[in-house]
Write a protein that holds these residues in place. Structure first.
Motif, PDB file in Angstrom:
ATOM      1  N   MET A 125       4.868 -10.696   0.918  1.00 56.85           N
ATOM      2  CA  MET A 125       5.299  -9.468   0.202  1.00 56.85           C
ATOM      3  C   MET A 125       6.094  -8.789   1.388  1.00 56.85           C
ATOM      4  SD  MET A 125       4.582  -9.915  -2.547  1.00 56.85           S
ATOM      5  CE  MET A 125       5.630  -8.643  -3.171  1.00 56.85           C
ATOM      6  N   SER A 129       9.855  -7.172   1.380  1.00 56.73           N
ATOM      7  CA  SER A 129      10.006  -5.894   1.342  1.00 56.73           C
ATOM      8  C   SER A 129      11.211  -5.515   2.359  1.00 56.73           C
ATOM      9  CB  SER A 129       8.610  -5.042   1.840  1.00 56.73           C
ATOM     10  OG  SER A 129       7.894  -5.035   0.655  1.00 56.73           O
ATOM     11  N   ALA A 154       0.029   0.655  -3.099  1.00 53.07           N
ATOM     12  CA  ALA A 154      -0.332  -0.691  -3.242  1.00 53.07           C
ATOM     13  C   ALA A 154       0.785  -1.591  -2.168  1.00 53.07           C
ATOM     14  CB  ALA A 154      -0.329  -1.429  -4.517  1.00 53.07           C
ATOM     15  N   ASP A 177      -3.402   0.721   0.207  1.00 56.62           N
ATOM     16  CA  ASP A 177      -3.760  -0.540  -0.190  1.00 56.62           C
ATOM     17  C   ASP A 177      -5.167  -0.629  -0.317  1.00 56.62           C
ATOM     18  OD1 ASP A 177      -3.655  -3.493  -0.905  1.00 56.62           O
ATOM     19  OD2 ASP A 177      -1.422  -3.069  -1.008  1.00 56.62           O
ATOM     20  N   LEU A 178      -5.829  -1.988  -0.712  1.00 58.05           N
ATOM     21  CA  LEU A 178      -7.179  -2.137  -0.681  1.00 58.05           C
ATOM     22  C   LEU A 178      -7.722  -2.359   0.491  1.00 58.05           C
ATOM     23  CD1 LEU A 178      -7.220  -4.659  -3.948  1.00 58.05           C
ATOM     24  CD2 LEU A 178      -7.955  -2.219  -3.676  1.00 58.05           C
ATOM     25  N   ASP A 199      -8.438   2.377  -3.596  1.00 57.32           N
ATOM     26  CA  ASP A 199      -8.090   1.918  -4.951  1.00 57.32           C
ATOM     27  C   ASP A 199      -6.965   2.953  -5.668  1.00 57.32           C
ATOM     28  OD1 ASP A 199      -7.992   0.964  -7.583  1.00 57.32           O
ATOM     29  OD2 ASP A 199     -10.038   0.542  -7.326  1.00 57.32           O
ATOM     30  N   MET A 200      -6.019   2.720  -5.805  1.00 62.35           N
ATOM     31  CA  MET A 200      -4.961   3.423  -6.514  1.00 62.35           C
ATOM     32  C   MET A 200      -5.487   3.887  -7.977  1.00 62.35           C
ATOM     33  SD  MET A 200      -1.978   0.951  -7.567  1.00 62.35           S
ATOM     34  CE  MET A 200      -2.282  -0.854  -8.095  1.00 62.35           C
ATOM     35  N   LYS A 213       6.687  -0.517  -5.235  1.00 58.32           N
ATOM     36  CA  LYS A 213       7.390  -1.705  -5.314  1.00 58.32           C
ATOM     37  C   LYS A 213       6.611  -3.081  -5.720  1.00 58.32           C
ATOM     38  CE  LYS A 213       9.555  -5.092  -2.385  1.00 58.32           C
ATOM     39  NZ  LYS A 213       8.243  -5.924  -2.230  1.00 58.32           N
ATOM     40  N   PHE A 214       7.202  -3.708  -6.669  1.00 59.48           N
ATOM     41  CA  PHE A 214       6.756  -5.055  -7.114  1.00 59.48           C
ATOM     42  C   PHE A 214       4.968  -4.862  -7.366  1.00 59.48           C
ATOM     43  CE2 PHE A 214       8.335  -9.506  -6.312  1.00 59.48           C
ATOM     44  CZ  PHE A 214       9.428  -9.267  -7.564  1.00 59.48           C
ATOM     45  N   ASP A 218       2.377  -6.270 -12.170  1.00 60.38           N
ATOM     46  CA  ASP A 218       1.182  -7.138 -12.056  1.00 60.38           C
ATOM     47  C   ASP A 218       0.151  -6.625 -13.132  1.00 60.38           C
ATOM     48  OD1 ASP A 218       2.123  -8.472  -9.837  1.00 60.38           O
ATOM     49  OD2 ASP A 218       1.402  -7.180  -8.541  1.00 60.38           O
ATOM     50  N   TRP A 219       0.606  -5.489 -14.023  1.00 59.42           N
ATOM     51  CA  TRP A 219      -0.569  -4.688 -14.541  1.00 59.42           C
ATOM     52  C   TRP A 219      -0.017  -4.698 -16.252  1.00 59.42           C
ATOM     53  CZ3 TRP A 219      -4.978  -3.692 -12.261  1.00 59.42           C
ATOM     54  CH2 TRP A 219      -4.971  -3.767 -10.500  1.00 59.42           C
TER      55      TRP A 219
END
Ligand SMILES: C[S@@+](CC[C@H](N)C(=O)[O-])C[C@H]1O[C@@H](n2cnc3c(N)ncnc32)[C@H](O)[C@@H]1O
Length: 312
Positions: A125, A129, A154, A177-178, A199-200, A213-214, A218-219
């Motif tokens: 990633m 990026s 994220a 991010d996590l 956690d967003m 971005k990207f 995923d959701w």
């Protein structure tokens, strides 16, 4: 061909097989065949890089720009195995992805529990990026005008945020991010970006603008709406310059056959790995409206991907 065989440490008996592989790679545009030169020992000719394979080179000038890890992650057994279970997955009514069905957990849990894969994924990633953000700044730098603070939601290990912070040093860039991703980042006190673990779905630090971005591909639609509502809470009003910058696929954004094919292929890959999908403009528009946004602008300047600015 002999040099290639030696570099790959192949047994001499495998030379005929290498020739067959190279024939396919030439036909698919990964390499180009050079006319045999005088003095060639007849071992099978010479090959040169094409624009496609140039993107995979990890040495010399190209080292920082190589997309090899992006290919390696897509071809890793953890990502390929669920694709081989699609026939079984299509017959089940369970609400789980083929990835979850195969591995018993979703992508982010696996990334945190299989550190080697997690690192490969994060590196992939980050290289993507660096590649795409350079292009975004070069082709649509005005997107970052008037922004003084940006949170990359994220944002992985900070590949995108570092490109923005380096190009626009007045923008204070933060990456969310996590925790397991944050833990994997080596401490660098001179880093141009800050990192926040979280956690967003629960909390997004406030900023003039947020970058996704990207991420949203995923959701599911429901989760995208939830994430975008959280984002809306973190930015100022449109008059005060608040906006979300999304970098993702807009299916149908390009008239080029190769981009269209890549968008369709990514949609299938994403559907194997995550609950997400690649969306067309109508689908994007619908989730923006549901999340309470009033205006958006799509700039299809990143090949098969686009920049979407979304305003409250
Ligand atoms: C496809 S990667 C994109 C990373 C980065 N935006 C980029 O393009 O380089 C998705 C990222 O979402 C992160 N992520 C997943 N769930 C998250 C959550 N609930 N809160 C924050 N980050 C999350 C993952 O750890 C991963 O880094």
């Amino acid at each position: 061909m002999d040099d290639l065989r030696a570099a790959l440490s192949l047994h001499p008996s495998k030379l005929p097989f290498l020739r067959r592989v190279m024939r396919v790679l030439v036909a698919s545009g990964i390499f180009a065949q050079v006319e045999e030169e005088e003095g060639d020992d007849g071992a099978g000719g010479y090959y040169r890089l094409t624009p496609v394979s140039s993107l995979l080179v990890t040495t010399g000038d190209r080292a920082g720009r190589s997309l090899l890890s992006m290919v390696l992650v897509q071809l890793s057994p953890l990502c390929v195995m669920p694709a081989t279970s699609m026939a079984e997955w299509l017959k089940t009514g369970k609400e789980e992805t083929a990835f979850e069905m195969t591995h018993g957990a979703g992508m982010w849990r696996i990334c945190s529990h299989a550190p080697e894969f997690g690192q490969l994924f994060n590196n992939a990633m980050a290289t993507d990026s660096r590649f795409i953000m350079d292009m975004a700044i070069h082709r649509a730098g005005q997107v970052f005008d008037k922004i003084t603070s940006l949170v990359d939601v994220a944002g992985g290990t900070g590949g995108a945020a570092r490109v923005v912070a380096t190009a626009f040093p007045h923008i204070k860039c933060t990456v969310l991010d996590l925790p397991h991703v944050m833990d994997s980042i080596p401490a660098d006190h001179g880093d141009v970006v800050q990192f926040v673990a979280g956690d967003m779905m629960d909390f997004i630090p406030k900023a003039d603008a947020l970058l996704l971005k990207f991420v949203l591909h995923d959701w599911s639609d429901e989760d995208c709406i939830k994430i975008l509502k959280r984002c809306k809470e973190a930015i100022p009003s449109r008059d005060a310059g608040g906006k979300i910058i999304i970098i993702d696929v807009v299916v149908g954004s390009s008239s080029q056959a190769m981009c269209q094919g890549t968008q369709q292929l990514f949609d299938l890959i994403i559907s194997v790995l995550t609950p997400g999908k690649e969306r067309d403009e109508e689908e994007w528009c619908s989730i923006f409206k549901e999340a309470g946004f009033t205006k958006y602008k799509i700039s299809p300047v990143l090949g098969f991907r686009s920049i979407i600015e979304v305003f409250p």
